[in-house]
Design an enzyme around this catalytic site. Structure first.
Site, mmCIF file in Angstrom:
data_model
loop_
_atom_site.group_PDB
_atom_site.id
_atom_site.type_symbol
_atom_site.label_atom_id
_atom_site.label_comp_id
_atom_site.label_asym_id
_atom_site.label_seq_id
_atom_site.Cartn_x
_atom_site.Cartn_y
_atom_site.Cartn_z
ATOM 1 N N CYS A 85 70.146 18.129 47.750
ATOM 2 C CA CYS A 85 69.200 17.538 48.705
ATOM 3 C C CYS A 85 68.937 18.598 49.762
ATOM 4 O O CYS A 85 69.606 19.630 49.791
ATOM 5 C CB CYS A 85 69.812 16.330 49.391
ATOM 6 S SG CYS A 85 70.301 15.029 48.261
ATOM 7 N N ARG B 207 64.182 21.080 47.037
ATOM 8 C CA ARG B 207 65.555 20.669 46.754
ATOM 9 C C ARG B 207 65.638 19.200 46.326
ATOM 10 O O ARG B 207 66.731 18.686 46.050
ATOM 11 C CB ARG B 207 66.440 20.887 47.980
ATOM 12 C CG ARG B 207 66.485 22.331 48.443
ATOM 13 C CD ARG B 207 67.336 22.488 49.662
ATOM 14 N NE ARG B 207 68.720 22.164 49.397
ATOM 15 C CZ ARG B 207 69.618 22.994 48.912
ATOM 16 N NH1 ARG B 207 69.280 24.233 48.619
ATOM 17 N NH2 ARG B 207 70.859 22.620 48.714
ATOM 18 N N TRP C 134 67.565 14.317 46.572
ATOM 19 C CA TRP C 134 67.675 14.440 45.114
ATOM 20 C C TRP C 134 68.799 13.483 44.749
ATOM 21 O O TRP C 134 69.971 13.762 45.010
ATOM 22 C CB TRP C 134 68.021 15.891 44.764
ATOM 23 C CG TRP C 134 68.315 16.105 43.321
ATOM 24 C CD1 TRP C 134 69.533 16.211 42.739
ATOM 25 C CD2 TRP C 134 67.366 16.292 42.271
ATOM 26 N NE1 TRP C 134 69.413 16.417 41.399
ATOM 27 C CE2 TRP C 134 68.097 16.483 41.084
ATOM 28 C CE3 TRP C 134 65.972 16.305 42.227
ATOM 29 C CZ2 TRP C 134 67.465 16.692 39.858
ATOM 30 C CZ3 TRP C 134 65.363 16.507 40.996
ATOM 31 C CH2 TRP C 134 66.106 16.704 39.839
ATOM 32 N N ASN D 226 74.105 16.466 52.027
ATOM 33 C CA ASN D 226 73.813 17.059 50.722
ATOM 34 C C ASN D 226 75.149 17.317 50.060
ATOM 35 O O ASN D 226 76.005 17.988 50.652
ATOM 36 C CB ASN D 226 73.044 18.378 50.927
ATOM 37 C CG ASN D 226 73.023 19.224 49.679
ATOM 38 O OD1 ASN D 226 72.973 18.701 48.576
ATOM 39 N ND2 ASN D 226 73.062 20.535 49.833
ATOM 40 N N GLY D 227 75.368 16.784 48.876
ATOM 41 C CA GLY D 227 76.647 16.994 48.191
ATOM 42 C C GLY D 227 77.097 15.705 47.537
ATOM 43 O O GLY D 227 76.335 14.743 47.428
ATOM 44 N N GLU E 76 67.835 29.894 21.749
ATOM 45 C CA GLU E 76 67.405 29.793 23.140
ATOM 46 C C GLU E 76 66.939 31.158 23.666
ATOM 47 O O GLU E 76 65.946 31.257 24.390
ATOM 48 C CB GLU E 76 68.553 29.234 23.991
ATOM 49 C CG GLU E 76 68.282 29.122 25.476
ATOM 50 C CD GLU E 76 67.105 28.206 25.840
ATOM 51 O OE1 GLU E 76 66.589 27.497 24.978
ATOM 52 O OE2 GLU E 76 66.706 28.240 27.024
ATOM 53 N N LYS F 21 63.229 31.775 25.203
ATOM 54 C CA LYS F 21 62.985 32.294 26.563
ATOM 55 C C LYS F 21 62.085 33.522 26.507
ATOM 56 O O LYS F 21 61.163 33.673 27.302
ATOM 57 C CB LYS F 21 64.304 32.675 27.268
ATOM 58 C CG LYS F 21 65.131 31.546 27.746
ATOM 59 C CD LYS F 21 64.645 30.888 29.020
ATOM 60 C CE LYS F 21 63.863 29.637 28.742
ATOM 61 N NZ LYS F 21 64.529 28.431 28.391
ATOM 62 N N GLU G 284 58.431 32.505 25.662
ATOM 63 C CA GLU G 284 57.635 31.724 26.618
ATOM 64 C C GLU G 284 57.277 32.492 27.875
ATOM 65 O O GLU G 284 56.252 32.206 28.479
ATOM 66 C CB GLU G 284 58.274 30.367 26.930
ATOM 67 C CG GLU G 284 59.561 30.413 27.678
ATOM 68 C CD GLU G 284 60.144 29.012 27.905
ATOM 69 O OE1 GLU G 284 59.398 28.055 28.089
ATOM 70 O OE2 GLU G 284 61.385 28.919 27.907
ATOM 71 N N HIS H 263 68.158 36.079 3.356
ATOM 72 C CA HIS H 263 67.467 35.156 2.455
ATOM 73 C C HIS H 263 65.963 35.135 2.693
ATOM 74 O O HIS H 263 65.296 34.141 2.409
ATOM 75 C CB HIS H 263 68.058 33.747 2.595
ATOM 76 C CG HIS H 263 69.488 33.692 2.187
ATOM 77 N ND1 HIS H 263 69.904 33.762 0.880
ATOM 78 C CD2 HIS H 263 70.629 33.644 2.924
ATOM 79 C CE1 HIS H 263 71.225 33.734 0.821
ATOM 80 N NE2 HIS H 263 71.683 33.664 2.059
ATOM 81 N N LYS I 143 55.799 22.049 32.998
ATOM 82 C CA LYS I 143 57.239 21.834 33.215
ATOM 83 C C LYS I 143 57.734 20.584 32.506
ATOM 84 O O LYS I 143 58.805 20.558 31.942
ATOM 85 C CB LYS I 143 57.505 21.745 34.728
ATOM 86 C CG LYS I 143 58.976 21.576 35.089
ATOM 87 C CD LYS I 143 59.771 22.822 34.767
ATOM 88 C CE LYS I 143 61.260 22.642 34.926
ATOM 89 N NZ LYS I 143 62.030 23.564 34.092
HETATM 90 C C1 F6R Z 1 61.857 25.769 27.807
HETATM 91 C C2 F6R Z 1 61.570 24.443 28.312
HETATM 92 C C3 F6R Z 1 61.192 23.371 27.381
HETATM 93 C C4 F6R Z 1 61.958 22.074 27.709
HETATM 94 C C5 F6R Z 1 61.447 20.919 26.849
HETATM 95 C C6 F6R Z 1 62.242 19.656 27.080
HETATM 96 O O1 F6R Z 1 62.168 26.668 28.816
HETATM 97 O O2 F6R Z 1 61.643 24.221 29.504
HETATM 98 O O3 F6R Z 1 61.421 23.732 26.058
HETATM 99 O O4 F6R Z 1 63.321 22.299 27.499
HETATM 100 O O5 F6R Z 1 60.105 20.686 27.145
HETATM 101 O O6 F6R Z 1 62.180 19.240 28.399
HETATM 102 P P1 F6R Z 1 63.191 18.189 28.976
HETATM 103 O O7 F6R Z 1 64.562 18.777 28.953
HETATM 104 O O8 F6R Z 1 62.704 17.933 30.379
HETATM 105 O O9 F6R Z 1 63.111 16.969 28.120
#
Ligand code: F6R
Length: 607
Positions: free
Chosen positions: A2, A27, A75, A101-102, A483, A487, A490, A506, A602
């Site tokens: 928070c 936050r 949060w 916050n905590g 992963e 990364k 993207e 293969h 996001k």
């Molecule tokens: C990659 C990324 C996406 C999310 C995916 C699921 O960096 O951010 O692949 O991981 O869209 O999102 P959540 O976890 O919010 O369901």
């Protein structure tokens, strides 16, 4: 996570607090609130949702007159994100107001004790327990400072808080333990806040408060005390020369980098209250009464799906529970096979991903149980699950998910230990070893991150012209290879593919040539010789190889990137940030928009 702010000075406090909260909204923004003292009365304003809902409520002449007060942007961790649970919280007599916050880990015991003394509660938060505890302590102590010192000695967990009193207009008390808190020392005005941007427009003079320190301040002066003996502590003022924009990123160039570097704190927050070193057990009170499943089905997307794949290894090896992991967009259209005793685990940072949500709705329509593993409190995944485990990663702003995955991995590991202890399939010795390593993990990562970033900066330029990358891993490092590839794709827009190293021959090995480098996760474990042989196959085709490995490992490769040996699966908590930093530094080197990569959002709330 928070945001808190307190102000005392010569200006109208409310606009200063609102301005500070705006810069702290990153936050959390589940609710916001502020409180000030005027004519020996505390005036409280709170609203669910973003800050502008609070601003709409600020009316009355006293709003213009107050020159000190506290504010909070939330949060949610304990209690729903509604107005009742919004901070500040007041004690039963409306004498004290507190923002926090905590997480107060022992709030239930403290609450029971306070209820025994006749105290009543209005919210479901741990914070209200804290303010009531201080109020209770004032019956036995002559000053707020002493009451605070006693109260904080009773509290377990993490906190940064600020407190005001109806009887001491213009005074503010604040303290911290394992949550950030900075003092802003102005001229005729003083501030405390979770982050510097909250007061940067007013002062550049800051004092970094340490754990176990208490600050008492008014407009003209501030003093820092050692909480253990209430002796004054001498502190140095430091001058900040960042601009407001970069200060919001804590001095980091991008939110992604900031979030990568927040992972030690994320580990600390996720583990808070979970490890019991007296009984050598892990605590997951959220799961009390839930039978250990005979099989676990995990559904998730993207990075959360990779966390699920990683979770399968620890859940199967530690808890000996069979696990299926499904990409949610596929899972949602499957024919479910009824299986008594099965549990469905939905993993999502945002808690709003359409496919994950659809998958879990389908499960629940069949009357089957869902456990949510989710970062955002009160999100759809959380609300629509039978039980929820919250990750404590705080808001993730960068589109590329980093710290959320770290929090998912640590919670999956705790879950595996929890079910292993419930099923009696882990020896006390193994449990002790796991708890010990977990406890030191945050510190280890914190010390390693700067060196890792430097290593990523050294390596990336040599490979920046690559058209395509392979990321190879075996066993528990295979999901991390996936992963690493995600990364890189993207944020740097270099094509990359994660593969189980043994599968390369293969088919995909046909692609290996000098312009298609391989990033290998070659950690020193029982599969090292196997991955070593796979890398020889790559080398024989003139493929360039970067290998993330442990000290003492001999490999024929182009770039060796060593990380300390933490063993399996805990090496993962160093492997993951190394991969994130590699992608990050590559994107920066190529001049890409790191925090907002093209074509992405996001939270994917559409199918
Ligand atoms: C990659 C990324 C996406 C999310 C995916 C699921 O960096 O951010 O692949 O991981 O869209 O999102 P959540 O976890 O919010 O369901």
């Amino acid at each position: 996570m928070c945001g808190i702010i307190a102000y005392t000075g010569h200006r109208p406090a409310v606009p200063v607090i609102i301005q500070g909260l705006k810069s702290l909204e990153y936050r959390g923004y589940d609710s916001a609130g502020l409180c000030f003292c005027h004519l020996e009365r505390l005036h409280l304003f709170r609203a669910a949702g973003k800050l502008h809902f609070l601003e709409q409520k600020l009316e009355g002449p006293q709003v213009l007159h107050a020159t000190s007060g506290i504010g909070h942007t939330r949060w949610a961790t304990h209690g729903l994100p509604n107005e009742t649970n919004a901070h500040p919280h007041l004690d039963v007599h409306d004498n004290l107001a507190l923002v926090h916050n905590g997480i107060i880990e022992n709030y239930q015991q403290l609450k029971a004790m306070l209820i025994g003394t006749g105290c009543t509660f209005r919210s479901q938060t741990d914070t209200e327990v804290m303010v009531c505890l201080i109020s209770h302590a004032l019956n036995q102590h002559s000053s707020i400072r002493q009451a605070l010192a006693w109260s904080l000695s009773q509290v377990q967990g993490s906190y940064a808080f600020a407190l005001i009193s109806r009887n001491h207009e213009g005074k503010v008390w604040a303290a911290r333990k394992a949550s950030p808190l900075i003092l802003g020392a102005g001229t005729g005005e003083n501030f405390v806040a979770s982050d510097i941007p909250a007061f940067l427009p007013f002062t550049r003079n800051v004092v970094f408060l340490e754990d176990g320190e208490l600050v008492e301040m008014d407009a003209g002066q501030w003093t820092v005390y050692d909480l253990s003996n209430l002796e004054p502590v001498s502190k140095q003022i430091q001058r900040i020369d960042w601009d407001v924009q970069s200060a919001q990123k804590g001095g980091y160039k991008h939110f992604m980098l900031k979030e990568i570097f927040e992972q030690p704190q994320v580990l600390t927050d996720c583990l808070a209250g979970r490890l019991d070193f007296k009984k050598y057990r892990v605590n997951l009170s959220e799961l009390e009464g839930l039978p250990v499943p005979s099989r676990l089905h995990i559904m998730a997307c993207g990075t959360s799906y990779h966390a699920g794949l990683w979770g399968r290894y620890v859940l199967e090896s530690l808890a000996r529970i069979p696990v299926n992991v499904e990409i949610a967009s596929e899972f949602r259209y499957k024919e479910l096979v009824d299986e008594p005793g099965a549990l469905y685990l939905s993993i999502s940072q945002s808690g709003e991903t359409a496919d994950t949500l659809a998958g879990q709705r389908m499960v629940r329509e069949r009357g089957l149980p869902v456990l949510g593993l989710c970062n955002v409190v009160g999100s759809s995944v959380a609300r629509e699950s039978d039980r929820v485990l919250y990750t404590q990663a705080g808001p993730e702003i960068s589109v590329a998910s980093t710290k959320a995955m770290c929090s998912q991995l640590v919670m999956l590991y705790i879950l595996a230990l929890y079910w292993a202890q419930s099923r009696n399939v882990i020896t006390p010795r193994d449990m002790m070893a796991s708890l010990g390593t977990l406890e030191s993990l945050a510190f280890t990562l914190d010390t390693q991150l700067p060196g890792m970033q430097k290593r990523a900066q050294e390596i990336c330029p040599h490979y920046s012209k690559a058209q395509s990358f392979f990321f190879l891993g075996r066993g528990i490092y295979y999901p991390l290879a996936l992963e690493g590839a995600l990364k890189l794709k993207e944020i740097s827009y270099i094509h990359a593919q994660g593969y189980p190293a043994g599968e390369l021959k293969h088919g995909p090995i046909a692609l290996i040539e000098p312009e298609v480098p391989t990033f290998a996760l070659a950690l020193d474990n029982f599969l090292l010789d196997k991955i070593g042989s796979n890398l020889m196959e790559v080398r024989a085709r003139k493929g360039k190889i970067i290998a993330l490995t442990n000290p003492g490992v001999q490999l024929e490769i182009d770039e060796k990137w060593e990380i300390p040996q933490l063993g399996d699966p805990l090496n993962s908590f160093l492997v993951l940030p190394a991969l994130q930093l590699f992608a990050y530094e590559m994107a920066v080197y190529l001049g890409k928009d790191v925090d907002q990569p093209r074509n992405l959002a996001k939270s994917v709330t559409v199918e």
